[in-house]
Every structure is written in structure tokens, then in C-alpha cells.
Design a protein around this motif. Sequence first.
Motif, short mmCIF file in Angstrom:
data_model
loop_
_atom_site.label_atom_id
_atom_site.label_comp_id
_atom_site.label_asym_id
_atom_site.label_seq_id
_atom_site.Cartn_x
_atom_site.Cartn_y
_atom_site.Cartn_z
N ARG A 29 0.84 -1.21 0.00
CA ARG A 29 0.00 0.00 0.00
C ARG A 29 0.87 1.25 0.00
O ARG A 29 0.58 2.23 -0.70
CB ARG A 29 -0.95 -0.01 1.20
CG ARG A 29 -2.06 -1.02 1.08
CD ARG A 29 -3.16 -0.79 2.11
NE ARG A 29 -2.70 -0.77 3.48
CZ ARG A 29 -2.66 -1.82 4.30
NH1 ARG A 29 -3.06 -3.01 3.87
NH2 ARG A 29 -2.25 -1.69 5.55
N GLU A 30 1.96 1.23 0.77
CA GLU A 30 2.87 2.39 0.80
C GLU A 30 3.53 2.59 -0.56
O GLU A 30 3.70 3.73 -1.00
CB GLU A 30 3.92 2.20 1.89
CG GLU A 30 4.86 3.37 2.05
CD GLU A 30 4.16 4.66 2.44
OE1 GLU A 30 4.68 5.74 2.07
OE2 GLU A 30 3.12 4.62 3.10
N ILE A 31 3.88 1.53 -1.22
CA ILE A 31 4.47 1.65 -2.57
C ILE A 31 3.46 2.30 -3.51
O ILE A 31 3.81 3.19 -4.30
CB ILE A 31 4.92 0.27 -3.10
CG1 ILE A 31 6.12 -0.24 -2.30
CG2 ILE A 31 5.26 0.35 -4.59
CD1 ILE A 31 6.49 -1.69 -2.58
N LEU A 32 2.21 1.89 -3.43
CA LEU A 32 1.17 2.48 -4.28
C LEU A 32 1.02 3.98 -4.01
O LEU A 32 0.86 4.77 -4.95
CB LEU A 32 -0.16 1.76 -4.08
CG LEU A 32 -0.21 0.32 -4.58
CD1 LEU A 32 -1.49 -0.35 -4.14
CD2 LEU A 32 -0.04 0.26 -6.09
N VAL A 33 1.09 4.36 -2.74
CA VAL A 33 1.00 5.78 -2.40
C VAL A 33 2.19 6.54 -3.01
O VAL A 33 2.02 7.63 -3.56
CB VAL A 33 0.94 5.97 -0.87
CG1 VAL A 33 1.12 7.44 -0.48
CG2 VAL A 33 -0.37 5.43 -0.32
N MET A 34 3.38 5.96 -2.93
CA MET A 34 4.56 6.59 -3.52
C MET A 34 4.39 6.80 -5.02
O MET A 34 4.77 7.84 -5.56
CB MET A 34 5.80 5.73 -3.30
CG MET A 34 6.37 5.77 -1.94
SD MET A 34 7.90 4.80 -1.96
CE MET A 34 7.57 3.67 -0.65
N LEU A 35 3.83 5.80 -5.67
CA LEU A 35 3.70 5.86 -7.13
C LEU A 35 2.51 6.70 -7.58
O LEU A 35 2.35 6.95 -8.77
CB LEU A 35 3.58 4.44 -7.70
CG LEU A 35 4.83 3.59 -7.52
CD1 LEU A 35 4.57 2.16 -7.98
CD2 LEU A 35 6.01 4.18 -8.27
N ARG A 36 1.70 7.12 -6.64
CA ARG A 36 0.54 7.96 -6.99
C ARG A 36 0.98 9.28 -7.62
O ARG A 36 0.36 9.78 -8.54
CB ARG A 36 -0.28 8.21 -5.72
CG ARG A 36 -1.56 8.97 -5.95
CD ARG A 36 -2.30 9.18 -4.67
NE ARG A 36 -1.44 9.89 -3.74
CZ ARG A 36 -1.64 9.97 -2.44
NH1 ARG A 36 -2.66 9.35 -1.91
NH2 ARG A 36 -0.84 10.66 -1.67
N GLU A 37 2.06 9.82 -7.13
CA GLU A 37 2.52 11.13 -7.59
C GLU A 37 3.41 11.07 -8.84
O GLU A 37 3.34 11.94 -9.69
CB GLU A 37 3.29 11.84 -6.47
CG GLU A 37 2.46 12.09 -5.24
CD GLU A 37 1.29 13.01 -5.50
OE1 GLU A 37 1.42 13.96 -6.29
OE2 GLU A 37 0.22 12.75 -4.92
N ARG A 38 4.27 10.05 -8.90
CA ARG A 38 5.20 10.00 -10.03
C ARG A 38 5.80 8.61 -10.18
O ARG A 38 5.71 7.78 -9.28
CB ARG A 38 6.31 11.02 -9.87
CG ARG A 38 7.21 10.78 -8.67
CD ARG A 38 8.20 11.93 -8.50
NE ARG A 38 9.06 11.69 -7.36
CZ ARG A 38 10.30 11.24 -7.45
NH1 ARG A 38 10.85 11.01 -8.61
NH2 ARG A 38 11.02 11.06 -6.36
N ARG A 39 6.40 8.39 -11.31
CA ARG A 39 7.10 7.13 -11.58
C ARG A 39 8.38 7.09 -10.76
O ARG A 39 9.02 8.11 -10.56
CB ARG A 39 7.44 7.03 -13.06
CG ARG A 39 6.24 7.06 -13.95
CD ARG A 39 6.60 7.31 -15.41
NE ARG A 39 7.92 6.81 -15.76
CZ ARG A 39 8.24 6.21 -16.88
NH1 ARG A 39 7.34 6.06 -17.81
NH2 ARG A 39 9.46 5.80 -17.13
N LEU A 40 8.75 5.88 -10.31
CA LEU A 40 9.97 5.73 -9.51
C LEU A 40 10.73 4.50 -9.95
O LEU A 40 10.13 3.48 -10.33
CB LEU A 40 9.64 5.58 -8.02
CG LEU A 40 9.08 6.80 -7.30
CD1 LEU A 40 8.60 6.41 -5.91
CD2 LEU A 40 10.12 7.90 -7.21
N ALA A 41 12.04 4.58 -9.86
CA ALA A 41 12.88 3.42 -10.11
C ALA A 41 12.78 2.47 -8.93
O ALA A 41 12.53 2.88 -7.80
CB ALA A 41 14.33 3.86 -10.31
N ALA A 42 13.01 1.19 -9.20
CA ALA A 42 12.94 0.18 -8.15
C ALA A 42 13.87 0.52 -6.99
O ALA A 42 13.50 0.36 -5.82
CB ALA A 42 13.26 -1.20 -8.72
N GLY A 43 15.07 1.00 -7.30
CA GLY A 43 16.03 1.37 -6.25
C GLY A 43 15.53 2.50 -5.38
O GLY A 43 15.74 2.50 -4.17
#
Length: 120
Positions: free
Chosen positions: A14-28
Motif C-alpha cells: 500500500r505504501e508503494i502504491l502511495v509513492m507511485l501515486r505522484e510519479r514514476r519511480l525506479a525500483a532502487g
Amino acid sequence: MDDVAAAIADPVRREILVMLRERRLAAGEIADRFAISRPAVSRHLRVLRESGLVRDTLAGRQRIYELDASRFTDLVAWLGQFARSDGWQRRLDALETEVYRTRRERRVRGSTDQRQENTA
């Protein structure tokens, strides 16, 4: 819908989804934000990818993740049956009633005060 519900059952996902809500992110970048191992984050990302909630693309040596919120549609629709749609309407109606009652009391008090001044 079941795979989406299972994917969001874990707080890390769920936290990962929240992070990706705003922008694309690299796995690292995603992994750096957690106190768990990179392989553990990778497993969480795999679950999210397999459920269709995130998409990944390769950019050189990096894997970039982005949210696909369209996968929430069925789950949101199903959950909607449990939400009381009249909740806000009742609250707003109660507020309107209170506003009118307060205005009426002020008018009555104002006319009573004015009559007392005229008789004094």
C-alpha cells in the motif's frame, strides 16, 4: 478484483502504491524508502505488477514503476455498496436546520429587545 484486494492487503505494498501515486519511480528509489531488504521490496513489486496495479519499463539498467489506478475500478465499485450515500446529506440537512433555528432565535430576541426599549 481478488488479485487487487490481495495485493493491497500488505502495508508495504500500500505504501508503494502511495509513492507511485505522484510519479514514476525506479525500483532502487522505492527500495531506499524501506527498512526491509531489496529482495523483499522486489517481491512486493512483483505482486503489484502481477495484479496489474503497477507497470514497469526498463530504462537502461533501471526498472521504472508507475501506478495503473484503473485496476481499482472494480474494487471501488464493490466497496461502494457498503458506503452510506446519505451520510453527508443528513449532516448538511441538520446543519441547515440549525442555521435556520439560530436565525429565528436571533430575530425573536431582537424584536423582544426592541419592544422593551420602546416601552422603557
